[in-house]
Scaffold this motif. Sequence first.
Motif, PDB file in Angstrom:
ATOM      1  N   CYS A   1       1.091  -0.776   0.554  1.00 40.52           N
ATOM      2  CA  CYS A   1      -0.301   0.329  -0.460  1.00 40.52           C
ATOM      3  C   CYS A   1       0.869   1.115   0.031  1.00 40.52           C
ATOM      4  O   CYS A   1       0.830   2.165  -0.648  1.00 40.52           O
ATOM      5  CB  CYS A   1      -1.009  -0.340   1.237  1.00 40.52           C
ATOM      6  N   GLY A   2       1.582   1.550   0.719  1.00 38.86           N
ATOM      7  CA  GLY A   2       3.018   2.131   1.163  1.00 38.86           C
ATOM      8  C   GLY A   2       3.063   2.975  -0.166  1.00 38.86           C
ATOM      9  O   GLY A   2       3.439   4.185  -0.880  1.00 38.86           O
ATOM     10  N   CYS A   3       3.977   1.840  -1.176  1.00 38.50           N
ATOM     11  CA  CYS A   3       4.339   1.707  -2.580  1.00 38.50           C
ATOM     12  C   CYS A   3       3.593   2.219  -3.041  1.00 38.50           C
ATOM     13  O   CYS A   3       3.806   3.256  -4.734  1.00 38.50           O
ATOM     14  CB  CYS A   3       5.207   0.994  -2.750  1.00 38.50           C
ATOM     15  N   THR A   4       2.333   1.861  -3.328  1.00 42.20           N
ATOM     16  CA  THR A   4       1.667   1.977  -4.726  1.00 42.20           C
ATOM     17  C   THR A   4       0.986   3.633  -4.000  1.00 42.20           C
ATOM     18  O   THR A   4       1.054   4.155  -5.635  1.00 42.20           O
ATOM     19  CB  THR A   4       0.137   0.766  -4.193  1.00 42.20           C
ATOM     20  N   LYS A   5       1.117   3.626  -3.422  1.00 44.86           N
ATOM     21  CA  LYS A   5       0.452   5.323  -2.676  1.00 44.86           C
ATOM     22  C   LYS A   5       1.217   5.889  -3.249  1.00 44.86           C
ATOM     23  O   LYS A   5       1.045   7.128  -3.959  1.00 44.86           O
ATOM     24  CB  LYS A   5      -0.080   4.891  -0.629  1.00 44.86           C
ATOM     25  N   LYS A   6       2.493   5.789  -3.160  1.00 39.66           N
ATOM     26  CA  LYS A   6       3.609   7.056  -3.587  1.00 39.66           C
ATOM     27  C   LYS A   6       3.482   6.928  -4.776  1.00 39.66           C
ATOM     28  O   LYS A   6       3.482   8.243  -6.003  1.00 39.66           O
ATOM     29  CB  LYS A   6       4.762   6.691  -3.257  1.00 39.66           C
ATOM     30  N   ILE A   7       2.967   5.698  -5.609  1.00 42.79           N
ATOM     31  CA  ILE A   7       3.180   6.220  -7.273  1.00 42.79           C
ATOM     32  C   ILE A   7       2.533   6.861  -8.010  1.00 42.79           C
ATOM     33  O   ILE A   7       2.391   7.406  -8.781  1.00 42.79           O
ATOM     34  CB  ILE A   7       3.663   4.039  -8.042  1.00 42.79           C
ATOM     35  N   LEU A   8       1.441   6.431  -7.370  1.00 42.58           N
ATOM     36  CA  LEU A   8       0.135   7.215  -7.284  1.00 42.58           C
ATOM     37  C   LEU A   8      -0.107   8.992  -7.284  1.00 42.58           C
ATOM     38  O   LEU A   8      -0.609   9.252  -8.392  1.00 42.58           O
ATOM     39  CB  LEU A   8      -1.503   7.027  -6.168  1.00 42.58           C
ATOM     40  N   ASN A   9       0.332   9.003  -6.128  1.00 42.33           N
ATOM     41  CA  ASN A   9       0.117  10.789  -5.671  1.00 42.33           C
ATOM     42  C   ASN A   9       1.489  10.854  -6.937  1.00 42.33           C
ATOM     43  O   ASN A   9       1.146  11.481  -7.105  1.00 42.33           O
ATOM     44  CB  ASN A   9       1.290  10.475  -4.190  1.00 42.33           C
ATOM     45  N   ARG A  10       3.122  10.328  -7.316  1.00 42.86           N
ATOM     46  CA  ARG A  10       3.712  10.871  -8.275  1.00 42.86           C
ATOM     47  C   ARG A  10       3.376  11.245  -9.866  1.00 42.86           C
ATOM     48  O   ARG A  10       3.587  12.620 -10.014  1.00 42.86           O
ATOM     49  CB  ARG A  10       5.073   9.986  -7.782  1.00 42.86           C
ATOM     50  N   LYS A  11       2.115  10.042  -9.391  1.00 45.24           N
ATOM     51  CA  LYS A  11       1.519   9.838 -11.758  1.00 45.24           C
ATOM     52  C   LYS A  11       0.882  11.555 -11.451  1.00 45.24           C
ATOM     53  O   LYS A  11       0.459  11.816 -12.359  1.00 45.24           O
ATOM     54  CB  LYS A  11       1.044   8.620 -11.841  1.00 45.24           C
ATOM     55  N   LEU A  12      -0.202  11.613 -10.822  1.00 44.78           N
ATOM     56  CA  LEU A  12      -1.131  12.100  -9.888  1.00 44.78           C
ATOM     57  C   LEU A  12      -0.761  13.565 -10.669  1.00 44.78           C
ATOM     58  O   LEU A  12      -1.198  14.907 -11.470  1.00 44.78           O
ATOM     59  CB  LEU A  12      -2.467  11.547  -9.505  1.00 44.78           C
ATOM     60  N   ILE A  13       0.319  14.115  -9.382  1.00 41.70           N
ATOM     61  CA  ILE A  13       1.281  15.408 -10.336  1.00 41.70           C
ATOM     62  C   ILE A  13       1.580  15.735 -11.199  1.00 41.70           C
ATOM     63  O   ILE A  13       1.658  16.601 -11.984  1.00 41.70           O
ATOM     64  CB  ILE A  13       2.642  15.424  -8.680  1.00 41.70           C
ATOM     65  N   GLN A  14       2.452  14.570 -11.727  1.00 41.52           N
ATOM     66  CA  GLN A  14       2.806  14.818 -12.987  1.00 41.52           C
ATOM     67  C   GLN A  14       2.051  14.543 -13.873  1.00 41.52           C
ATOM     68  O   GLN A  14       1.459  15.619 -14.668  1.00 41.52           O
ATOM     69  CB  GLN A  14       3.642  13.440 -13.785  1.00 41.52           C
ATOM     70  N   ILE A  15       0.932  14.115 -13.968  1.00 43.65           N
ATOM     71  CA  ILE A  15      -0.583  14.484 -14.980  1.00 43.65           C
ATOM     72  C   ILE A  15      -1.333  15.993 -14.731  1.00 43.65           C
ATOM     73  O   ILE A  15      -1.266  16.559 -15.996  1.00 43.65           O
ATOM     74  CB  ILE A  15      -2.002  13.343 -14.264  1.00 43.65           C
ATOM     75  N   ALA A  16      -0.920  16.002 -13.315  1.00 46.81           N
ATOM     76  CA  ALA A  16      -1.648  18.342 -13.077  1.00 46.81           C
ATOM     77  C   ALA A  16      -0.604  18.714 -13.725  1.00 46.81           C
ATOM     78  O   ALA A  16      -1.424  19.504 -14.369  1.00 46.81           O
ATOM     79  CB  ALA A  16      -1.563  17.930 -11.420  1.00 46.81           C
ATOM     80  N   ASP A  17       0.667  18.371 -13.829  1.00 48.80           N
ATOM     81  CA  ASP A  17       1.604  19.502 -13.965  1.00 48.80           C
ATOM     82  C   ASP A  17       1.455  19.316 -15.867  1.00 48.80           C
ATOM     83  O   ASP A  17       1.667  20.501 -16.461  1.00 48.80           O
ATOM     84  CB  ASP A  17       3.445  19.005 -14.322  1.00 48.80           C
ATOM     85  N   ILE A  18       0.926  18.532 -16.590  1.00 47.84           N
ATOM     86  CA  ILE A  18       1.480  18.517 -17.482  1.00 47.84           C
ATOM     87  C   ILE A  18      -0.161  19.465 -18.135  1.00 47.84           C
ATOM     88  O   ILE A  18       0.178  19.697 -18.662  1.00 47.84           O
ATOM     89  CB  ILE A  18       0.647  17.204 -18.349  1.00 47.84           C
ATOM     90  N   THR A  19      -0.768  18.945 -17.367  1.00 46.78           N
ATOM     91  CA  THR A  19      -2.850  19.625 -17.572  1.00 46.78           C
ATOM     92  C   THR A  19      -2.232  20.746 -17.535  1.00 46.78           C
ATOM     93  O   THR A  19      -2.564  22.262 -18.521  1.00 46.78           O
ATOM     94  CB  THR A  19      -3.735  19.250 -17.072  1.00 46.78           C
ATOM     95  N   ASP A  20      -1.507  21.225 -16.552  1.00 42.96           N
ATOM     96  CA  ASP A  20      -1.388  23.276 -16.169  1.00 42.96           C
ATOM     97  C   ASP A  20      -0.381  23.961 -17.290  1.00 42.96           C
ATOM     98  O   ASP A  20      -1.078  24.963 -18.195  1.00 42.96           O
ATOM     99  CB  ASP A  20      -0.245  23.279 -14.784  1.00 42.96           C
ATOM    100  N   GLN A  21       0.191  22.947 -17.949  1.00 48.49           N
ATOM    101  CA  GLN A  21       1.348  23.138 -19.058  1.00 48.49           C
ATOM    102  C   GLN A  21       0.395  23.479 -20.573  1.00 48.49           C
ATOM    103  O   GLN A  21       0.586  24.361 -21.522  1.00 48.49           O
ATOM    104  CB  GLN A  21       2.307  22.372 -19.413  1.00 48.49           C
ATOM    105  N   VAL A  22      -0.666  22.606 -20.826  1.00 43.93           N
ATOM    106  CA  VAL A  22      -1.631  22.609 -21.659  1.00 43.93           C
ATOM    107  C   VAL A  22      -2.311  23.548 -21.761  1.00 43.93           C
ATOM    108  O   VAL A  22      -2.407  24.383 -22.685  1.00 43.93           O
ATOM    109  CB  VAL A  22      -1.944  21.075 -22.050  1.00 43.93           C
ATOM    110  N   ALA A  23      -3.199  23.636 -20.322  1.00 47.10           N
ATOM    111  CA  ALA A  23      -3.973  24.891 -20.907  1.00 47.10           C
ATOM    112  C   ALA A  23      -3.298  26.271 -20.253  1.00 47.10           C
ATOM    113  O   ALA A  23      -3.093  27.057 -21.208  1.00 47.10           O
ATOM    114  CB  ALA A  23      -4.527  24.628 -19.130  1.00 47.10           C
TER     115      ALA A  23
END
Length: 64
Positions: A42-64
């Motif tokens: 669970c701990g490692c999975t949550k870290k991966i999830l958080n990292r990927k969601l931040i990457q997705i948010a950053d990419i979305t901000d750059q596109v917008a």
Amino acid sequence: MYICLCHGVTDKKIEQTIDDGATTMRELTKELKVGSQCGKCCGCTKKILNRKLIQIADITDQVA
């Protein structure tokens, strides 16, 4: 790298599932069964999830 040994789930599979639309730990558990047996992943999975969601948010901000 294997994250969930109980179900043979790798970090790449978790990342792919997030890229395919999973945004919560519950969705990852439903789709991949991570965290549904011994819970040690669970701990490692949550870290991966958080990292990927931040990457997705950053990419979305750059596109917008």
